[in-house]
Design a protein around this motif. Structure first.
Motif, PDB file in Angstrom:
ATOM      1  N   GLY A  51       0.822  -1.216   0.000  1.00  0.00           N
ATOM      2  CA  GLY A  51       0.000   0.000   0.000  1.00  0.00           C
ATOM      3  C   GLY A  51       0.853   1.262   0.000  1.00  0.00           C
ATOM      4  O   GLY A  51       0.590   2.210  -0.757  1.00  0.00           O
ATOM      5  N   THR A  52       1.899   1.273   0.826  1.00  0.00           N
ATOM      6  CA  THR A  52       2.739   2.484   0.871  1.00  0.00           C
ATOM      7  C   THR A  52       3.560   2.607  -0.410  1.00  0.00           C
ATOM      8  O   THR A  52       3.819   3.716  -0.879  1.00  0.00           O
ATOM      9  N   GLY A  53       3.942   1.459  -0.996  1.00  0.00           N
ATOM     10  CA  GLY A  53       4.659   1.513  -2.280  1.00  0.00           C
ATOM     11  C   GLY A  53       3.790   2.158  -3.348  1.00  0.00           C
ATOM     12  O   GLY A  53       4.263   2.969  -4.161  1.00  0.00           O
ATOM     13  N   ILE A  54       2.501   1.825  -3.339  1.00  0.00           N
ATOM     14  CA  ILE A  54       1.581   2.420  -4.321  1.00  0.00           C
ATOM     15  C   ILE A  54       1.431   3.919  -4.055  1.00  0.00           C
ATOM     16  O   ILE A  54       1.468   4.728  -4.987  1.00  0.00           O
ATOM     17  N   GLN A 290      -7.069  -5.129   5.140  1.00  0.00           N
ATOM     18  CA  GLN A 290      -6.783  -5.049   3.707  1.00  0.00           C
ATOM     19  C   GLN A 290      -7.667  -4.048   2.965  1.00  0.00           C
ATOM     20  O   GLN A 290      -7.461  -3.833   1.771  1.00  0.00           O
ATOM     21  N   GLY A 291      -8.668  -3.433   3.641  1.00  0.00           N
ATOM     22  CA  GLY A 291      -9.606  -2.558   2.931  1.00  0.00           C
ATOM     23  C   GLY A 291      -8.903  -1.439   2.174  1.00  0.00           C
ATOM     24  O   GLY A 291      -9.063  -1.286   0.961  1.00  0.00           O
ATOM     25  N   ALA A 292      -8.115  -0.658   2.881  1.00  0.00           N
ATOM     26  CA  ALA A 292      -7.437   0.478   2.234  1.00  0.00           C
ATOM     27  C   ALA A 292      -6.344  -0.012   1.280  1.00  0.00           C
ATOM     28  O   ALA A 292      -6.139   0.563   0.203  1.00  0.00           O
ATOM     29  N   ASN A 293      -5.662  -1.113   1.645  1.00  0.00           N
ATOM     30  CA  ASN A 293      -4.579  -1.630   0.785  1.00  0.00           C
ATOM     31  C   ASN A 293      -5.112  -2.097  -0.570  1.00  0.00           C
ATOM     32  O   ASN A 293      -4.549  -1.785  -1.620  1.00  0.00           O
TER      33      ASN A 293
END
Ligand SMILES: Cc1cc2nc3c(=O)[nH]c(=O)nc-3n(C[C@H](O)[C@H](O)[C@H](O)COP(=O)(O)OP(=O)(O)OC[C@H]3O[C@@H](n4cnc5c(N)ncnc54)[C@H](O)[C@@H]3O)c2cc1C
Length: 377
Positions: A51-54, A290-293
């Protein structure tokens, strides 16, 4: 080709991230949010390395965002650690950290990079339709907006999903009671997320920065229950010191219920010039955080496939490519995300026998999956 135009319903994590991803691919974007301003409510969310990579790849810096998590631990109700997942392993390998970040901070960071006027506030989407040559979004103020394509990112009770699919999310019979408050316990100022699991349910704790602790209790029941009474009844006998400190600090005015809902994840999320993203496409219980990811993965893939299209027809085909690419992963996460972890807690002796290195490497594998997305751009 003339620049494509997109309309997005909903300015949550997914709608804002999708606006970034599409704008980076040269699409002109308008987002319609029913709130009068960005909804910054909620507790904190966990973003794994993918998620942070995106976020970084969308131009949203994560360096100063939230609290970096180094480990994710599981404890018994008496406070014994039974396993620890090393999150720095995937950070070292793929360069992006796992963080715990308040939803307000994340929403602010996502909106900061968008051109002023991208998001239009105060009217809810009521209907959506594929008109053949355009996609149409109707709002409850009577206005009608069209674009070359339309993304329903309007959350679990999506009006766009209702218009094109008609099915709704099922209640799972569990509720998360959550808060974001200063609690003087060992987790608040550390770098570990902790899940305490027992037969009665689960208590989760994450440091959230600025002396705040994100805490939550997963229990069977509904949001009509009295939250304070429910958590004291279920967890009052647990010996874990930190759980007792959270219980003592939990007041009804600081607690919000979060009902566990699950969508059927369909192979086809949309049709024609319309598709869905984030919770509108695939809501599930929050057990794997996992919702936000997954919402960020949707946004990133949408930007990439639409960016490759060079004609109107290719853009419509790109929406189906996006659904194909995302279906398997979303269906897998949906199958894995359940309250089952708390319904049948694995015996501590079994968990203790699992090597931490094995679990840490599995966590790194999940991040690797997203890293492959990013490097294939
Ligand atoms: C207020 C709020 C608090 C939350 N708190 C937490 C939390 O504490 N922890 C956690 O893990 N997750 C939380 N979530 C859920 C989490 O943000 C999502 O699971 C995840 O980020 C996926 O985001 P999404 O953008 O798909 O959906 P959402 O975050 O639900 O965003 C959907 C957006 O669409 C808007 N919208 C809804 N219907 C319409 C309509 N008809 N027309 C136009 N706009 C519409 C909503 O106002 C919202 O801004 C919260 C969501 C919301 C909306």
């Amino acid at each position: 080709m003339v620049a494509m135009t997109a309309v997005i319903a909903g300015a949550g994590v997914c709608g804002l991230a999708t606006a970034h991803a599409l704008a980076a691919s040269g699409v002109s974007v308008d987002v319609f949010e029913r709130g009068r301003a960005l909804l910054r409510e909620g507790s904190a969310v966990t973003l794994w390395g993918g998620g942070t990579g995106i976020l970084e790849s969308l131009g949203v810096p994560v360096t100063d965002l939230g609290v970096r998590l180094e480990t994710m631990e599981r404890w018994t109700p008496s406070g014994d650690k039974v396993l620890s997942i090393d999150l720095t392993r995937s950070e070292k390998r793929f360069g992006s950290p796992a963080i715990s970040v308040t939803r307000a901070e994340l929403i602010d960071a996502l909106s900061a990079g968008l051109p002023v006027g991208t998001v239009h506030f105060g009217s809810a989407c009521t209907d959506a339709a594929d008109l053949g040559t355009r996609a149409r979004l109707n709002l409850d103020d009577g206005s009608v907006h069209t674009g070359d394509f339309l993304i329903g990112a309007d959350g679990v009770h999506s009006a766009v999903r209702a218009a094109i699919r008609g099915d709704t999310a099922r209640e799972m019979g569990w509720t998360t009671w959550q808060g974001l408050t200063p609690v003087d316990c060992s987790v608040t100022n550390g770098t570990s997320g902790v899940m305490v699991v027992g037969p009665e349910g689960m208590c989760g704790m994450n440091p959230a920065g600025n002396g705040l602790l994100q805490w939550w209790f997963d229990v069977p029941g509904s949001s009509d229950d009295d939250g304070v009474e429910t958590i004291h009844r279920a967890f009052g006998s647990w010996e874990c010191d930190d759980v007792q400190k959270v219980l003592a600090a939990a007041h009804s005015s600081d607690m919000q219920p979060f009902v566990h809902l699950r969508h059927t994840v369909h192979k086809r999320w949309g049709r024609g010039r319309i598709t869905l993203a984030g919770d509108a496409a695939h809501a599930w219980p929050p057990s794997l955080a996992q919702g936000a990811n997954q919402a960020l993965e949707d946004a990133w893939v949408l930007g990439r496939v639409v960016g490759r299209a060079t004609t109107d027809l290719e853009t419509i085909a790109a929406l189906r490519d996006y659904e194909d690419e995302r279906y398997r992963r979303a269906a897998l996460v949906s199958a894995l995300s359940g309250a089952e972890v708390t319904k049948k807690p694995a015996p501590g002796v079994f968990l203790k026998s699992l090597p931490d290195g094995l679990l840490s490497s599995q966590n790194a594998q999940l991040t690797k999956f997203v890293s492959n997305y990013l490097s294939s751009r």
